[in-house]
Design a protein around this motif. Structure first.
Motif, PDB file in Angstrom:
ATOM      1  N   ASP A 174       0.568   4.513  -2.549  1.00  0.00           N
ATOM      2  CA  ASP A 174       0.337   5.873  -2.059  1.00  0.00           C
ATOM      3  C   ASP A 174       1.451   6.810  -2.527  1.00  0.00           C
ATOM      4  O   ASP A 174       1.189   7.935  -2.975  1.00  0.00           O
ATOM      5  N   HIS A 175       2.696   6.347  -2.457  1.00  0.00           N
ATOM      6  CA  HIS A 175       3.844   7.178  -2.862  1.00  0.00           C
ATOM      7  C   HIS A 175       3.764   7.514  -4.347  1.00  0.00           C
ATOM      8  O   HIS A 175       3.978   8.668  -4.754  1.00  0.00           O
TER       9      HIS A 175
ATOM     10  N   ILE B 179      -6.594   3.996  -0.309  1.00  0.00           N
ATOM     11  CA  ILE B 179      -5.602   4.820  -1.025  1.00  0.00           C
ATOM     12  C   ILE B 179      -6.162   5.253  -2.377  1.00  0.00           C
ATOM     13  O   ILE B 179      -5.997   6.413  -2.795  1.00  0.00           O
TER      14      ILE B 179
ATOM     15  N   PRO C 144       0.801  -1.231   0.000  1.00  0.00           N
ATOM     16  CA  PRO C 144       0.000   0.000   0.000  1.00  0.00           C
ATOM     17  C   PRO C 144       0.833   1.280   0.000  1.00  0.00           C
ATOM     18  O   PRO C 144       0.507   2.241  -0.702  1.00  0.00           O
ATOM     19  N   GLU C 145       1.897   1.303   0.793  1.00  0.00           N
ATOM     20  CA  GLU C 145       2.713   2.517   0.876  1.00  0.00           C
ATOM     21  C   GLU C 145       3.309   2.883  -0.484  1.00  0.00           C
ATOM     22  O   GLU C 145       3.458   4.071  -0.811  1.00  0.00           O
ATOM     23  N   ALA C 146       3.649   1.869  -1.273  1.00  0.00           N
ATOM     24  CA  ALA C 146       4.217   2.129  -2.593  1.00  0.00           C
ATOM     25  C   ALA C 146       3.170   2.742  -3.528  1.00  0.00           C
ATOM     26  O   ALA C 146       3.467   3.666  -4.299  1.00  0.00           O
TER      27      ALA C 146
ATOM     28  N   GLU D  21      -7.119  -1.519   2.577  1.00  0.00           N
ATOM     29  CA  GLU D  21      -6.078  -0.489   2.575  1.00  0.00           C
ATOM     30  C   GLU D  21      -5.866   0.074   1.171  1.00  0.00           C
ATOM     31  O   GLU D  21      -5.747   1.298   0.990  1.00  0.00           O
TER      32      GLU D  21
ATOM     33  N   ARG E 101       1.011  10.059  -5.173  1.00  0.00           N
ATOM     34  CA  ARG E 101       1.317  11.430  -4.758  1.00  0.00           C
ATOM     35  C   ARG E 101       2.055  12.207  -5.843  1.00  0.00           C
ATOM     36  O   ARG E 101       2.084  13.447  -5.815  1.00  0.00           O
TER      37      ARG E 101
ATOM     38  N   ARG F 192      -5.754  -6.031   3.453  1.00  0.00           N
ATOM     39  CA  ARG F 192      -4.920  -5.365   2.453  1.00  0.00           C
ATOM     40  C   ARG F 192      -5.795  -4.761   1.353  1.00  0.00           C
ATOM     41  O   ARG F 192      -5.518  -3.656   0.866  1.00  0.00           O
TER      42      ARG F 192
END
Length: 461
Positions: free
Chosen positions: A224-225, A260, A220-222, A256, A228, A253
């Motif tokens: 979101d990054h 995003i 998920p963080e990838a 999540e 952005r 997951r």
């Protein structure tokens, strides 16, 4: 004739990508013509003051872009403009070769007889509009109703008018991607993804960005990054065992990733071709975020290959868009196949074939566990394949060539890989493409190839 060489003073970090870009520009400008053999990796590394690993990654990037082909034992060669990278599977079945390269459900004579019986039913019951009309609106409305009822059983509540009937997954994926991402836009996908997604985006003029994966799917963080940065329009996901590593993404997951997507107003293309074949599969993304998911649901992988029908479920605001994209690329699904699918759903044939497939796959996975014991591979009890990781130092393309010399065909992991930064050489092994006896024999040959010394193949003269 002088052979073009990159200027080392123009290279920047990451060096492998800069080197690949230099070659890509030179190939595009005609400085490195089709058929040119690129320098051996070690020689080019010495000439440019780079590591062999950096040059190797640059060559892999050129191969991924379809600019270069690597030929085992011969080297890397520039492809003609417009040339196509070879598919991961054998285009034709070669005599004497156990073919574990193409992804298919398990089938037996029973499937042929069932299909014949179904076609007899179609011949006797085909409606005049299905046989004679060019207008999808005259042929397909009642079948959209059947589709909506079936989807509701799997947790997806949608209106019939939001369903586009297509001739299988490839048609549905093409329509969904064209609907979700405008020309020149950016689509993201897992670093290991559908092998047709890369050429599709190339043909449509789309940027395709890889996302790292872990044991539970896309990180998920990838996502979101990447979102952005502002250029991302949609993300392609295969959350239920149809992905190369046969992962089934957990409900947590999925939630999540949906959050995003909502935060950045991204669309999601969900390839759920195995759908209810996967026992206890988590809630589909289309049920979690019906306002932004284009959901693909089909039957060639769970029933039999000849049943070439897939449903593309769209958010209401995109229903007209997807219908129009499908019109210009495919016009409409083949009415006779749609009639057959609706009939089979009504009389229980689809359910029976799915239950049969689960049992058959249970036996195929048992064979795989026995013959590949001691190796590292990924699978799911209802996946149609296993993803076999190779030991360090084993190149996947060379492994595929060596396995074929022994008499078994498997698919190289390169065809499914968007991102070389976290590369782990692997092969995909299909479990349903042949008989159980041939599968066991083929897996024995794969295991023998793993145990053999990893020697480069000599060129044929």
């Amino acid at each position: 004739m002088t052979i073009w060489r990159p200027d080392p003073s123009t290279l920047h970090r990451p060096a492998y990508l800069s080197l690949a870009e230099s070659y890509a520009r030179a190939i595009g400008n005609g400085l490195v013509p089709a058929g040119t053999r690129l320098p051996p990796q070690r020689r080019l590394a010495d000439d440019l003051g780079l590591s062999v690993q950096t040059v190797s990654r640059a060559y892999e990037e050129l191969i991924r872009r379809g600019l270069v082909v690597g030929e085992v034992g011969r080297g890397s060669f520039v492809l003609p403009q417009g040339a196509e990278a070879p598919p991961p599977y054998l285009a034709e079945r070669a005599g004497g070769l156990v073919d574990l390269s193409i992804l298919k459900p398990v089938t037996e004579r029973m499937h042929v007889e069932t299909f014949r019986d179904g076609l007899h039913w179609v011949a006797e019951n085909l409606t005049s509009p299905a046989a004679l009309s060019f207008r999808p609106s005259s042929v397909l409305p009642q079948h959209r109703g059947v589709a909506a009822d079936w989807l509701r059983r799997g947790g997806i509540d949608t209106a019939p008018e939001c369903i586009t009937l297509t001739d299988g997954a490839t048609s549905a994926i093409t329509t969904a991607v064209m609907s979700a991402v405008p020309p020149g836009g950016t689509l993201a996908a897992a670093g290991l993804t559908h092998h047709l997604l890369m050429p599709l985006c190339k043909y449509l003029g789309l940027q395709l960005e890889p996302l790292p994966i872990d044991h539970d799917g896309i990180v998920p963080e990838a996502l979101d990054h990447l979102a952005r940065k502002g250029s991302l329009r949609a993300v392609y996901m295969q959350p239920s065992a149809i992905n190369p590593r046969a992962l089934v993404t957990s409900l947590q997951r999925r939630v999540e990733l949906v959050e995003i997507a909502r935060r950045h107003d991204l669309l999601i293309v969900e390839n759920d071709m195995l759908n209810v074949l996967i026992e206890d599969r988590p809630t589909p993304l289309a049920a979690l975020a019906p306002e932004r998911v284009l959901h693909i649901n089909g039957f060639t992988k769970s029933n039999l290959p000849g049943l070439r029908v897939a449903w593309l479920v769209s958010p209401p605001r995109l229903a007209a868009v997807t219908a129009n994209r499908h019109l210009v690329t495919n016009w409409m699904a083949t009415p006779a196949m749609v009639e057959l699918l609706s009939h089979w759903i009504g009389d229980g044939t689809v359910d029976r074939l799915i239950l049969w497939q689960r049992e058959a796959l249970r036996e195929r996975h048992r064979i795989a566990r026995e013959e590949l014991a001691g190796t590292v591979f990924y699978a799911h009890p209802q996946s149609l394949h296993v993803w076999l990781e190779l030991p360090p130092g084993r190149d996947e393309d060379e492994f595929v060539a060596q396995a074929r010399q022994r008499g078994v065909a498997v698919a190289s992991g390169r065809a499914f890989r968007l991102d070389e930064r976290q590369r782990r050489d692997a092969v995909r092994i299909a479990l349903g493409s042949t008989t159980a006896e041939d599968l066991r024999h083929g897996l024995k040959l794969v295991a023998e190839t793993l145990r053999s010394t990893a020697e480069p193949l000599l060129p044929l003269v």
